[in-house]
Design a protein around this motif. Structure first.
Motif, short mmCIF file in Angstrom:
data_model
loop_
_atom_site.label_atom_id
_atom_site.label_comp_id
_atom_site.label_asym_id
_atom_site.label_seq_id
_atom_site.Cartn_x
_atom_site.Cartn_y
_atom_site.Cartn_z
N GLY A 95 0.81 -1.21 0.00
CA GLY A 95 0.00 0.00 0.00
C GLY A 95 0.85 1.26 0.00
O GLY A 95 0.53 2.25 -0.68
N TRP A 96 1.93 1.23 0.77
CA TRP A 96 2.85 2.36 0.83
C TRP A 96 3.42 2.68 -0.56
O TRP A 96 3.47 3.84 -0.98
N THR A 97 3.84 1.65 -1.27
CA THR A 97 4.47 1.85 -2.57
C THR A 97 3.46 2.18 -3.65
O THR A 97 3.68 3.06 -4.48
N MET A 98 2.32 1.49 -3.64
CA MET A 98 1.37 1.61 -4.74
C MET A 98 0.36 2.72 -4.52
O MET A 98 0.27 3.66 -5.32
N ALA A 99 -0.40 2.65 -3.41
CA ALA A 99 -1.49 3.60 -3.21
C ALA A 99 -0.99 5.01 -2.92
O ALA A 99 -1.67 5.99 -3.24
N LEU A 100 0.19 5.12 -2.30
CA LEU A 100 0.69 6.44 -1.94
C LEU A 100 1.71 7.00 -2.92
O LEU A 100 1.96 8.20 -2.92
N ARG A 304 -9.71 2.57 -3.81
CA ARG A 304 -10.23 1.40 -3.07
C ARG A 304 -9.12 0.77 -2.22
O ARG A 304 -9.39 0.29 -1.12
N VAL A 305 -7.89 0.75 -2.72
CA VAL A 305 -6.78 0.23 -1.92
C VAL A 305 -6.55 1.14 -0.72
O VAL A 305 -6.39 0.67 0.41
N LEU A 306 -6.56 2.45 -0.95
CA LEU A 306 -6.36 3.41 0.13
C LEU A 306 -7.47 3.29 1.16
O LEU A 306 -7.22 3.32 2.38
N GLN A 307 -8.72 3.13 0.70
CA GLN A 307 -9.85 2.98 1.63
C GLN A 307 -9.72 1.71 2.45
O GLN A 307 -10.00 1.72 3.66
N THR A 308 -9.29 0.63 1.83
CA THR A 308 -9.13 -0.63 2.56
C THR A 308 -8.04 -0.50 3.62
O THR A 308 -8.17 -1.02 4.74
N MET A 309 -6.97 0.20 3.30
CA MET A 309 -5.91 0.44 4.28
C MET A 309 -6.45 1.25 5.46
O MET A 309 -6.14 0.97 6.62
N PHE A 315 -4.02 3.39 7.80
CA PHE A 315 -3.98 4.78 7.34
C PHE A 315 -5.05 5.52 8.12
O PHE A 315 -5.73 4.93 8.97
N PHE A 316 -5.20 6.82 7.87
CA PHE A 316 -6.17 7.61 8.63
C PHE A 316 -7.56 6.99 8.52
O PHE A 316 -8.00 6.60 7.44
N ILE A 421 12.65 2.99 -1.64
CA ILE A 421 11.31 3.49 -1.35
C ILE A 421 10.50 2.46 -0.58
O ILE A 421 9.80 2.77 0.38
N ILE A 422 10.60 1.20 -1.02
CA ILE A 422 9.89 0.13 -0.30
C ILE A 422 10.42 0.02 1.12
O ILE A 422 9.65 -0.11 2.08
N ALA A 423 11.75 0.10 1.28
CA ALA A 423 12.36 -0.04 2.62
C ALA A 423 11.94 1.08 3.55
O ALA A 423 11.78 0.87 4.76
N PHE A 424 11.74 2.28 3.01
CA PHE A 424 11.29 3.40 3.85
C PHE A 424 9.91 3.13 4.44
O PHE A 424 9.52 3.75 5.43
#
Length: 440
Positions: A95-100, A304-309, A315-316, A421-424
Motif C-alpha cells: 500500500g505504501w508503494t502503490m497507493a501512496l 479502493r486500496v487506500l480505503q481498505t488500508m 492509514f487515517f 522506497i519500499i524499505a522506507f
C-alpha cells in the motif's frame, strides 16, 4: 466495512469489468513504447516476439489474479491477499508503494500526457498543460464521487474511443504496408542486440501490459464475482494482446523497424504519412481519450486500496469511510486525487515512476506467490482455479524476478531506488503502529 451502509454494492457486470481491464492496461504506452523496443531490438521479428512473450506472461499473471479475485472478491486486491498470506507489514509495504506513490504518480504522469495531446490537438499553448492535467484529475475524482456506476460509464465511453484509435492506427498501417510487411520484419544489417539486453527490454513491455490488477482492486463492486472476474480478466487481456500485436504490425508496416526506432511519436508519424497533419491531430485526440480513460480507472482502483488500508487501521480512519448514499470511498478519492494534482503541477512524478516500476512488478510477483499459501492453508474450494498449477504461477514469478534482475544490472539506479522506497515503508509502518497505540 462491518455495516451494510458502510460497504460497497456489486453493480459491475461482465462488460463493465472487461472494459476496466482494457482501460486499465491501454494508456499511452502502446503509442510510445514500440519506438523504445525498436531501439533495443535488431528486427521486427524480435520486436513482435517480445510483445507476444510479454502478453503471454501477463496473461499467466491475469489467470492467477482471476483465482485470487474469485477466492477473495473484496475491494483492495493485492493488499488483501498479502495481508492474509504474509501479514500486515508486507501488505502495508504494498500500500505504501502503490497507493501512496505509484498510483498517484501514474495518474499525474498520464494526466500530463493527456493534457499534452489535448492541447496539441486543439492548438493550445503548452502553458495550459499543467492546468488541464489538474482539471482532468479533478473532473475524474468528481465523477467517481457519485459511485462506481458513474465511473463505469466514463470508463466504457473512453475505452471504446481508445480502441477506435487503435483500429484507425491499424487501418492506416495496412494501407501503408503495400505488400512489403515481410521486409520490415527482417533484421537490420550491422545491428546486433545481445540476448541479455533483449531480456531486459521486457520490462517496458511489461509496463505497457501493466494495469490488469485494477479490476481486483474493485472486486467488491463486481456482480457474481466468482464467475465475472475470471471471465472479464481473460476477455479483457485477450483483447489487449490482439490490439497490441496489431498496432505493432501497423508501426512496422508503415514506418519500418529503423523508422520506428528513430521516431519520438510513432503513432502521430504513422498517421501523418497517410493523412498529413490532420491525421496526426486525429491521433492526438485518440491518445488523449486513451490516457483520460486510464486515469479514471487508476483513480478508482487506487482509492479502493487506500480505503481498505484506512478501514484496516493502516492509514487515517477517515480515509477508510464509504459514503452511505453513493457507496463511494469519497475521502480516499479526494486524498489520492489531491496528491496526484500536486505531483502533476510540480512535475515531480517522472522519477517516482522510474523508481516504482520495478516495485510494481515485484508486488505482482509477491501477490501471485500468495496463491501457494491459499492452496496450502485453505481447504475451501475456489470457484475458479488457475490452469497448470503450480507451473503457471511459478513461471510468472520466476520470469518477473529474472526481468527485474536484468533491469537492476542494466539500470541499477532506478531499481535500487525502488527498493529504497519500499524499505522506507518499514519505519513508516512501525511509526504508524506506535501512533495507533499511543492514541489508544
Amino acid at each position: 466495512m462491518s455495516t451494510e451502509s458502510n460497504s460497497y454494492l456489486r453493480r459491475l457486470g461482465t462488460w463493465d469489468a472487461a472494459m476496466i481491464v482494457i482501460g486499465g492496461v491501454i494508456g499511452a504506452g502502446i503509442f510510445r513504447t514500440p519506438a523504445t523496443l525498436a531501439q533495443r531490438t535488431s528486427s521486427g521479428w524480435e520486436l513482435l516476439i517480445l510483445w507476444a512473450i510479454g502478453g503471454l506472461l501477463t496473461l499467466a499473471g491475469v489467470l492467477c489474479y482471476a483465482e485470487l479475485g474469485a477466492r477473495r472478491p473484496q475491494a483492495g486486491g493485492s493488499y488483501i491477499y498479502l495481508r492474509e498470506a504474509f501479514g500486515q507489514l508486507p501488505a502495508f509495504l504494498f500500500g505504501w508503494t502503490m497507493a501512496l506513490i505509484n498510483y498517484p504518480g501514474s495518474v499525474a504522469a498520464v494526466a500530463t500526457a493527456f493534457a499534452d495531446y489535448f492541447c496539441a490537438a486543439l492548438g493550445l499553448s503548452t502553458l495550459f498543460i499543467k492546468p488541464v492535467a489538474a482539471g482532468a484529475i479533478a473532473f475524474i475524482v468528481g465523477v467517481n464521487l457519485f459511485g462506481i456506476r458513474a465511473g463505469a460509464w466514463v470508463q466504457n465511453i473512453f475505452t471504446v474511443l481508445k480502441l477506435a484509435a487503435i483500429v484507425l492506427l491499424v487501418g492506416v498501417g495496412v494501407v501503408l504496408a503495400d505488400g512489403h510487411l515481410g521486409v520490415t520484419l527482417a533484421a537490420e544489417p550491422n545491428r546486433n542486440v545481445p540476448p541479455g539486453a533483449l531480456f531486459g527490454a521486457l520490462l517496458p513491455v511489461l509496463f505497457t501490459y501493466g494495469g490488469f490488477h485494477y479490476l481486483n482492486d474493485l472486486a467488491g463492486e463486481v456482480r457474481n464475482p466468482q464467475r465475472t472476474l475470471p471471465r472479464a480478466l481473460g476477455l479483457g487481456m485477450a483483447g489487449v494482446m490482439i490490439a497490441y500485436i496489431l498496432a505493432n504490425f501497423a508501426y512496422l508496416a508503415g514506418l519500418g523497424h529503423a523508422g520506428l526506432a528513430a521516431s519520438h511519436a510513432p503513432a502521430a508519424d504513422l498517421m501523418r504519412r497517410l493523412l498529413g497533419d490532420r491525421g496526426a491531430t486525429l491521433m492526438a485526440l485518440g491518445i488523449a481519450c486513451s490516457t483520460f480513460g486510464y486515469c479514471n480507472i487508476a483513480i478508482a482502483g487506487g482509492a479502493r486500496v487506500l480505503q481498505t488500508m484506512g478501514a484496516d487501521g493502516m492509514f487515517f480512519s477517515a480515509v477508510g469511510r464509504i459514503e452511505p448514499q453513493s457507496r463511494a470511498p469519497q475521502v480516499a478519492l479526494a486524498t489520492l486525487g489531491a496528491w496526484a494534482i500536486v505531483l502533476a503541477i510540480s512535475g515531480s512524478f517522472n522519477q517516482l515512476l522510474d523508481y516504482t516500476t520495478v516495485g510494481e512488478w515485484l508486488a505482482h510477483a509477491c501477490s501471485i506467490a500468495t496463491l501457494f499459501w491459499y492452496r496450502r492453508h485453505l481447504s475451501e474450494p475456489s470457484p475458479y482455479r488457475v490452469p497448470f498449477y503450480p507451473w503457471l504461477p511459478m513461471l510468472f514469478v520466476v520470469t518477473v524476478l529474472c526481468v527485474i534482475g536484468a533491469t537492476a544490472i542494466h539500470n541499477p539506479g532506478d531499481a535500487g531506488m525502488s527498493l529504497v522506497i519500499i524499505a522506507f515503508g518499514i519505519p513508516a509502518y512501525y511509526g504508524w503502529r506506535w501512533l495507533e497505540r499511543s492514541a489508544a
